[in-house]
Design an enzyme around this catalytic site. Structure first.
Site, PDB file in Angstrom:
ATOM      1  N   GLU A 276       0.825  -1.208   0.000  1.00 57.50           N
ATOM      2  CA  GLU A 276       0.000   0.000   0.000  1.00 57.50           C
ATOM      3  C   GLU A 276       0.866   1.269   0.000  1.00 57.50           C
ATOM      4  O   GLU A 276       2.100   1.203  -0.013  1.00 57.50           O
ATOM      5  CB  GLU A 276      -0.956  -0.035   1.195  1.00 57.50           C
ATOM      6  CG  GLU A 276      -2.353  -0.541   0.834  1.00 57.50           C
ATOM      7  CD  GLU A 276      -3.123   0.438  -0.041  1.00 57.50           C
ATOM      8  OE1 GLU A 276      -2.582   1.527  -0.372  1.00 57.50           O
ATOM      9  OE2 GLU A 276      -4.257   0.132  -0.394  1.00 57.50           O
ATOM     10  N   HIS A 277       0.221   2.410   0.069  1.00 52.81           N
ATOM     11  CA  HIS A 277       0.828   3.721  -0.142  1.00 52.81           C
ATOM     12  C   HIS A 277       1.951   4.045   0.850  1.00 52.81           C
ATOM     13  O   HIS A 277       1.976   3.581   1.987  1.00 52.81           O
ATOM     14  CB  HIS A 277      -0.252   4.807  -0.041  1.00 52.81           C
ATOM     15  CG  HIS A 277      -0.890   4.852   1.318  1.00 52.81           C
ATOM     16  ND1 HIS A 277      -0.403   5.602   2.359  1.00 52.81           N
ATOM     17  CD2 HIS A 277      -1.987   4.211   1.799  1.00 52.81           C
ATOM     18  CE1 HIS A 277      -1.152   5.448   3.427  1.00 52.81           C
ATOM     19  NE2 HIS A 277      -2.131   4.599   3.118  1.00 52.81           N
ATOM     20  N   ASP A 278       2.891   4.859   0.403  1.00 55.38           N
ATOM     21  CA  ASP A 278       3.910   5.480   1.259  1.00 55.38           C
ATOM     22  C   ASP A 278       4.780   4.467   2.007  1.00 55.38           C
ATOM     23  O   ASP A 278       5.131   4.669   3.171  1.00 55.38           O
ATOM     24  CB  ASP A 278       3.258   6.449   2.263  1.00 55.38           C
ATOM     25  CG  ASP A 278       2.496   7.567   1.561  1.00 55.38           C
ATOM     26  OD1 ASP A 278       3.141   8.335   0.828  1.00 55.38           O
ATOM     27  OD2 ASP A 278       1.264   7.646   1.725  1.00 55.38           O
TER      28      ASP A 278
END
Length: 216
Positions: free
Chosen positions: A138-140
């Site tokens: 997922e993100h970041d």
């Protein structure tokens, strides 16, 4: 003639070979051959492709030699990557047709992304990453070099994974926070199905739900 190799004829290598074959058929316009390379070949042929020793691969007549290292053991993968670099063999990545990558994704050389892998947005991944079937990032997130995801790994947002970590099948890494990521230290092993809710220091093996260090 260019020579592309899947380094390793074990189960991992034989799973990666058809992905490489499909990928090269789509975008490689120049003449090439796709082979296996193995330091101890079990047979001269596997699944319709020649199996060469490393020396045979080096000695084969080719304008260009490239290899994708399909070895699950990250330390051995790093050793073979160094050997290939020393001998002028270029790394290449194998990415399945249906892998999803979104915005701001950086992935280092030599990656293997199996079918149904999803990598969302604003993610940085190092060299020779392996993500098996149905894994997601997922993100970041920031992922180091020679990290391995077994099938079905769920890596949620704001997670940092350091070099040589191994995340077992079906493991879940809880989401961190901006500025306070969940950190999986260098060389950590996360057991199959573990749910990791807090950072893990380098070199530790964790298992269970919630994941706890295994006693030795």
């Amino acid at each position: 003639m260019n020579l592309y190799a899947i380094y390793g004829v074990s189960g991992c290598g034989r799973g990666v070979m058809p992905l490489a074959r499909s990928m090269l058929a789509r975008w490689c316009a120049e003449p090439y051959e796709l082979v296996f390379v193995d330091d101890h070949p079990p047979a001269p042929e596997a699944n319709g492709h020649r199996v060469l020793t490393y020396r045979q691969f080096l000695d084969a007549g080719a304008d260009r030699r490239t290899a994708c290292i399909a070895i699950a053991d990250s330390l051995l993968r790093a050793k073979l990557a160094e050997r290939c670099a020393t001998d002028g063999i270029e790394p290449f990545s194998v990415v399945a047709d249906n892998v999803v990558t979104m915005d701001g994704v950086q992935i280092g050389e030599g990656a293997i992304l199996s079918p149904f892998v999803t990598i969302t947005s604003n993610i940085r991944i190092g060299r020779h990453f392996q993500a098996n079937l149905y894994a997601y990032v997922e993100h970041d997130c920031v992922i180091g070099d020679f990290v391995t995801f077994a099938p079905g790994v769920k890596c949620n947002g704001n997670v940092v994974i350091e070099d040589h970590a191994y995340i077992g099948s079906g493991a879940i890494l809880r989401q961190g926070r901006p500025g306070e990521p969940l950190v999986i230290g260098r060389g950590v092993v996360v057991g199959m199905g573990a749910v990791v809710t807090r950072s893990v220091p380098p070199g530790v093996t964790v298992a269970g739900n919630p994941a706890r260090p295994l006693k030795r």
